[in-house]
Structures are given as structure tokens and as C-alpha cells.
Design a protein around this motif. Structure first.
Motif, short mmCIF file in Angstrom:
data_model
loop_
_atom_site.label_atom_id
_atom_site.label_comp_id
_atom_site.label_asym_id
_atom_site.label_seq_id
_atom_site.Cartn_x
_atom_site.Cartn_y
_atom_site.Cartn_z
N LYS A 66 -3.00 -6.30 -4.93
CA LYS A 66 -3.52 -5.95 -3.86
C LYS A 66 -2.81 -4.21 -3.31
CE LYS A 66 -4.92 -7.36 0.77
NZ LYS A 66 -4.26 -8.68 1.85
N LYS A 67 -1.73 -4.50 -3.26
CA LYS A 67 -0.59 -3.54 -2.69
C LYS A 67 -1.33 -2.34 -3.84
CE LYS A 67 1.75 -3.35 0.06
NZ LYS A 67 1.79 -4.07 0.93
N MET A 68 -1.11 -2.62 -4.98
CA MET A 68 -1.53 -1.47 -6.09
C MET A 68 -2.75 -0.35 -6.20
SD MET A 68 0.47 -2.87 -9.37
CE MET A 68 -0.05 -0.97 -10.43
N GLN A 69 -3.89 -1.26 -5.12
CA GLN A 69 -5.11 -1.23 -5.83
C GLN A 69 -5.28 0.22 -4.69
OE1 GLN A 69 -7.63 -4.46 -6.30
NE2 GLN A 69 -7.67 -4.45 -8.53
N LYS A 70 -4.88 0.01 -2.98
CA LYS A 70 -4.55 0.92 -1.99
C LYS A 70 -4.15 2.21 -2.78
CE LYS A 70 -4.21 -2.75 1.34
NZ LYS A 70 -2.76 -3.11 2.99
N SER A 71 -4.51 3.16 -2.36
CA SER A 71 -4.54 4.57 -2.10
C SER A 71 -3.88 4.78 -1.60
CB SER A 71 -5.89 5.05 -2.31
OG SER A 71 -6.84 5.98 -1.21
N GLY A 72 -2.87 6.13 -2.06
CA GLY A 72 -1.76 6.44 -1.10
C GLY A 72 -0.27 5.76 -1.11
N GLY A 73 -0.39 4.49 -1.80
CA GLY A 73 1.28 4.08 -1.60
C GLY A 73 2.04 4.40 -2.53
N GLY A 74 2.85 4.14 -2.89
CA GLY A 74 4.46 4.19 -3.51
C GLY A 74 4.07 4.04 -4.26
N ARG A 96 -8.32 -6.57 -14.30
CA ARG A 96 -8.28 -6.82 -12.90
C ARG A 96 -8.55 -5.61 -12.40
NH1 ARG A 96 -6.83 -11.26 -15.51
NH2 ARG A 96 -7.16 -12.87 -14.51
N SER A 97 -8.22 -4.24 -12.72
CA SER A 97 -8.32 -3.27 -11.85
C SER A 97 -9.79 -2.52 -13.35
CB SER A 97 -6.65 -1.87 -12.55
OG SER A 97 -6.11 -3.16 -11.76
N GLN A 98 -10.53 -1.88 -11.60
CA GLN A 98 -11.63 -1.02 -12.44
C GLN A 98 -10.87 0.26 -13.71
OE1 GLN A 98 -14.56 -1.67 -11.52
NE2 GLN A 98 -14.50 -3.17 -9.95
N ALA A 99 -11.90 -0.21 -14.51
CA ALA A 99 -11.71 1.10 -15.37
C ALA A 99 -11.61 2.48 -15.00
CB ALA A 99 -12.69 1.12 -16.72
N ARG A 100 -12.00 2.75 -14.04
CA ARG A 100 -11.40 4.24 -13.12
C ARG A 100 -10.51 4.06 -12.67
NH1 ARG A 100 -15.40 2.06 -10.37
NH2 ARG A 100 -15.29 1.39 -7.74
N ASP A 101 -9.48 3.50 -12.26
CA ASP A 101 -8.42 3.03 -11.79
C ASP A 101 -6.84 3.11 -12.42
OD1 ASP A 101 -10.15 3.51 -9.44
OD2 ASP A 101 -10.79 1.66 -8.86
N ILE A 102 -7.64 2.52 -13.82
CA ILE A 102 -6.55 1.78 -14.46
C ILE A 102 -5.24 2.76 -14.84
CG2 ILE A 102 -5.84 1.81 -16.84
CD1 ILE A 102 -8.24 -0.56 -17.34
N ASP A 103 -5.58 4.35 -14.92
CA ASP A 103 -4.42 5.16 -15.14
C ASP A 103 -3.60 4.65 -13.57
OD1 ASP A 103 -5.24 5.46 -17.81
OD2 ASP A 103 -6.55 7.47 -16.83
N ARG A 104 -4.02 5.33 -12.63
CA ARG A 104 -3.87 4.91 -11.27
C ARG A 104 -3.33 4.30 -10.22
NH1 ARG A 104 -4.86 3.75 -6.15
NH2 ARG A 104 -7.40 2.63 -7.88
N VAL A 105 -3.65 3.38 -11.48
CA VAL A 105 -2.94 2.10 -10.54
C VAL A 105 -1.45 1.64 -11.16
CG1 VAL A 105 -2.89 -0.17 -10.89
CG2 VAL A 105 -4.62 0.93 -9.65
N LEU A 106 -1.46 1.72 -12.93
CA LEU A 106 -0.60 2.33 -13.97
C LEU A 106 0.72 2.80 -14.25
CD1 LEU A 106 -1.85 1.25 -17.17
CD2 LEU A 106 -1.17 -0.05 -15.42
N GLU A 107 -0.10 4.13 -13.29
CA GLU A 107 0.92 5.33 -12.72
C GLU A 107 1.59 5.22 -11.39
OE1 GLU A 107 0.11 9.79 -10.92
OE2 GLU A 107 -0.93 9.26 -12.18
N ARG A 108 1.05 3.80 -11.11
CA ARG A 108 2.62 3.82 -9.58
C ARG A 108 3.42 2.51 -9.76
NH1 ARG A 108 -0.96 2.26 -5.25
NH2 ARG A 108 1.20 1.15 -3.82
N LEU A 109 3.09 1.74 -11.87
CA LEU A 109 4.35 0.61 -11.73
C LEU A 109 5.56 0.86 -12.30
CD1 LEU A 109 4.36 -2.28 -12.13
CD2 LEU A 109 2.42 -2.19 -14.06
N HIS A 110 6.45 0.68 -12.07
CA HIS A 110 7.39 0.84 -13.15
C HIS A 110 8.04 -0.78 -13.44
CE1 HIS A 110 9.33 5.12 -11.71
NE2 HIS A 110 7.66 4.73 -12.64
N LEU A 111 8.45 -1.10 -14.88
CA LEU A 111 9.23 -2.51 -15.33
C LEU A 111 10.66 -2.17 -15.42
CD1 LEU A 111 6.33 -2.44 -18.34
CD2 LEU A 111 6.14 -3.36 -15.75
#
Length: 246
Positions: A66-74, A96-111
Motif C-alpha cells: 500500500k505504501k509502495m504503490q503511492k507515488s512520490g514516497g521514499g 500484485r503490482s500493475q505491469a506499468r508500475d513494477i519498475d517504479r515500485v521495485l525502484e523503491r525497494l531495498h532488501l
């Protein structure tokens, strides 16, 4: 005939049970109510405590997605005690992400996870339809840090490499205090030893319903559960929201 001895691998049992939870699409009413209680508390941090199969990881990932799918976050950090879980979560987020949003969502993720001999911080991206991790530096700040299997990571008897992971996480939080910290711990695997969990501004969520399960599997999970008093006796089994015979 000869007596037969049957042993249960608790770790395998719990891991397979949690995998079933990742297949869920919607929060149950019980989970939604508990999540609303957390949001009403206005506390930034959350500790989800539950027996195996109650969907604690699903609730934590629901918050994270839910947090990751919001634009403009850290950036967000997912912490796991092994690489396989970290990769699995990344794939779960992709599905669980829209295909067009996957790159943007993963860009915000660190493991941050335990590797073969040390702990690793990685970024995630898709290359030629394959999920790829790459070593990376920690972000200057994280909007949310989600810690899976916190009962292992904060155990006083954790292995040296898991302790190193915990120390890195603690040092990271001192330097880059997240807006929100989410811990997920399994009370089915309590061993009677006190964990040194962070407690500041923490709301405790207790999930009590085991979902999509037969009563036989619920009984198997509850057999490994120890009550809060840590006295070694099995606690009351969790509720099951399926009818008899399912």
C-alpha cells in the motif's frame, strides 16, 4: 510390528504454512479490524504477533505494498533472515503490482538479508523478465522498514550472521530512523527466551484467526505455541474461520 517414530519438522511446517498465506488476495475481516485498530492508534510502529497461519506476513506485506504503490514516497526496506524469503517477497510484490508500475515500485525497494556467510543489502530490478538483485548502499532514509521472522532476528541465541544482521539493522535505524517500523513475529515458535524487540511508539497487533486451514492443521500449529507467560505449557489454540470438515 515394530514401533514407528514420527518427528515433525517445525521449521518446514511453518514455512509451508506461510507460503499458503502469500496466495491470499484480500484481508479477512479479522485482519482488517486489527489493521484499523493500528491506524486508529496513531502510533508509527507496529508489531504483528500471531501463530503460524494467521497471515501476519500477509498483513505486513499489505501495509508495505500500500505504501509502495503511492507515488512520490521514499524507499522501503524488507529485512529477512534468508535470501530465499527476500526474493520471494520481491516476486510477491511484482505479482500484485500493475505491469506499468513494477519498475517504479521495485525502484523503491531495498532488501537486507542473510547470505551464505554475511548479511547483504540489495536493490531489486527486472532484467529480461528475470528478477535481479544487486548490492547497494543503504538509503539516506527509509519510509518503512518491515522485519520478517523478527522472533529469529531478535533471538538472544541467534547465529553469528543473524546477530550481524540485527546489529546492522539497529545501526541503520539509528542513522536513518524510519517513519514506520513493522515487526512480524511467530508466537508458535516461542522458546521461552525474551526477545529484545524495539518498543518505542509500538502498537501491538495480535492475530487470533488461522485462515484457509483445516482444524487438523490448526491443531498442529497450536501444538508448538507457548503462552505469553513462557511457562512451557501449550496456550489456547487460535480460532479458525472455516467450518467443520473443510
Amino acid at each position: 510390528g515394530a514401533d514407528a517414530r514420527v518427528e515433525v519438522d517445525r521449521k518446514y511446517f511453518v514455512e509451508k504454512y506461510e507460503e499458503m498465506m502469500y496466495m491470499l488476495e484480500e484481508l479477512t475481516q479479522h485482519q482488517a479490524e486489527k489493521l484499523q485498530e493500528y491506524e486508529n492508534s496513531k502510533r508509527p510502529n507496529l508489531h504483528i504477533r500471531a501463530p503460524a497461519g494467521a497471515g501476519k506476513t500477509f498483513v505486513g506485506l499489505h501495509l508495505m505494498l500500500k505504501k509502495m504503490q503511492k507515488s512520490g514516497g521514499g524507499k522501503l526496506l524488507f529485512v529477512a533472515s534468508n535470501e530465499a524469503m527476500a526474493i520471494f517477497i520481491s516476486k510477491w510484490i511484482c505479482t500484485r503490482s500493475q505491469a506499468r508500475d513494477i519498475d517504479r515500485v521495485l525502484e523503491r525497494l531495498h532488501l537486507l538479508f542473510v547470505g551464505s556467510s554475511d548479511c547483504r543489502m540489495c536493490s531489486v530490478k527486472i532484467e529480461d523478465s528475470v528478477l535481479v538483485t544487486s548490492p547497494t548502499d543503504a538509503a539516506d532514509a527509509y519510509e518503512m522498514i518491515v522485519v520478517d521472522e523478527a522472533h529469529h532476528i531478535y533471538s538472544p541465541d541467534a547465529s553469528a550472521v543473524v546477530k550481524a544482521l540485527r546489529e546492522r539493522l539497529e545501526a541503520l535505524m539509528l542513522m536513518t530512523l524510519p517513519k514506520s517500523l513493522v515487526l512480524m513475529s511467530d508466537i508458535s515458535q516461542s522458546d521461552g527466551k525474551k526477545r529484545l524487540y524495539p518498543e518505542d511508539h509500538m502498537h501491538e497487533m495480535r492475530l487470533e484467526e488461522v485462515i484457509r486451514s483445516t482444524k487438523r492443521i490448526v491443531a498442529g500449529a497450536s501444538a508448538f505455541q507457548i503462552n505469553d507467560a513462557m511457562d512451557g505449557h501449550a496456550s489456547n489454540p487460535p480460532k479458525c474461520n472455516v467450518p467443520d470438515g473443510s
